[in-house]
Write an enzyme that holds these catalytic residues in place. Structure first.
Site, PDB file in Angstrom:
ATOM      1  N   GLN A   1       3.896   1.562  -1.206  1.00 17.07           N
ATOM      2  CA  GLN A   1       4.487   1.701  -2.534  1.00 17.07           C
ATOM      3  C   GLN A   1       3.461   2.274  -3.516  1.00 17.07           C
ATOM      4  O   GLN A   1       3.769   3.153  -4.314  1.00 17.07           O
ATOM      5  CB  GLN A   1       4.989   0.344  -3.038  1.00 17.07           C
ATOM      6  CG  GLN A   1       6.087  -0.263  -2.187  1.00 17.07           C
ATOM      7  CD  GLN A   1       7.289   0.643  -2.083  1.00 17.07           C
ATOM      8  OE1 GLN A   1       7.852   1.056  -3.075  1.00 17.07           O
ATOM      9  NE2 GLN A   1       7.679   0.970  -0.864  1.00 17.07           N
TER      10      GLN A   1
ATOM     11  N   HIS B   1       0.835  -1.201   0.000  1.00 15.13           N
ATOM     12  CA  HIS B   1       0.000   0.000   0.000  1.00 15.13           C
ATOM     13  C   HIS B   1       0.874   1.258   0.000  1.00 15.13           C
ATOM     14  O   HIS B   1       0.580   2.224  -0.707  1.00 15.13           O
ATOM     15  CB  HIS B   1      -0.934  -0.011   1.217  1.00 15.13           C
ATOM     16  CG  HIS B   1      -1.794   1.199   1.324  1.00 15.13           C
ATOM     17  ND1 HIS B   1      -2.745   1.539   0.381  1.00 15.13           N
ATOM     18  CD2 HIS B   1      -1.841   2.175   2.264  1.00 15.13           C
ATOM     19  CE1 HIS B   1      -3.335   2.666   0.740  1.00 15.13           C
ATOM     20  NE2 HIS B   1      -2.810   3.074   1.880  1.00 15.13           N
TER      21      HIS B   1
ATOM     22  N   HIS C   1       0.826   4.076  -2.782  1.00 17.27           N
ATOM     23  CA  HIS C   1       0.539   5.459  -2.393  1.00 17.27           C
ATOM     24  C   HIS C   1       1.631   6.392  -2.912  1.00 17.27           C
ATOM     25  O   HIS C   1       1.338   7.472  -3.452  1.00 17.27           O
ATOM     26  CB  HIS C   1       0.431   5.519  -0.874  1.00 17.27           C
ATOM     27  CG  HIS C   1      -0.416   6.622  -0.343  1.00 17.27           C
ATOM     28  ND1 HIS C   1      -1.689   6.889  -0.776  1.00 17.27           N
ATOM     29  CD2 HIS C   1      -0.154   7.544   0.618  1.00 17.27           C
ATOM     30  CE1 HIS C   1      -2.180   7.920  -0.119  1.00 17.27           C
ATOM     31  NE2 HIS C   1      -1.260   8.340   0.732  1.00 17.27           N
TER      32      HIS C   1
END
Length: 108
Positions: free
Chosen positions: A80, A78, A82
């Site tokens: 990465q 998540h 984001h």
């Protein structure tokens, strides 16, 4: 890096990327209001956050490249995601600011 460390790194990346995203969105709002200099300052701030998050990411990559295995967590994935979407949004925001700048020139 154990799973807990991986998760904490993921949380760190999510938080820093979130700060960057907030700055990018502020930049677009300032551009929309015609405050282009302020918009560019928000992009600069976003770039600093993105660099910080990227350093955290690179730490993880370097450990893995040196042979240290890592237990991947969904939180890291998540983080990465984001970071990458924030970077893409920043790139789009730069184009949007450029367009507002051109519009401002044409109005003069």
């Amino acid at each position: 890096m154990n799973r807990e460390e991986n998760m904490m790194l993921g949380f760190t990346i999510v938080a820093i990327a979130g700060d960057a995203r907030r700055e990018v969105m502020s930049a677009m709002e300032k551009a929309k209001q015609g405050q282009l200099e302020e918009a560019r300052k928000h992009i600069e701030s976003a770039n600093e956050f993105i660099t910080e998050a990227h350093k955290e990411q690179t730490q993880c990559l370097a450990q893995e490249a040196s042979g240290e295995s890592s237990e991947l967590s969904f939180i890291m994935v998540h983080g990465q995601d984001h970071l990458m979407t924030t970077m893409a949004l920043r790139d789009a925001a730069n184009y949007i600011i450029d367009i507002y700048e051109q519009l401002q020139s044409l109005k003069k």
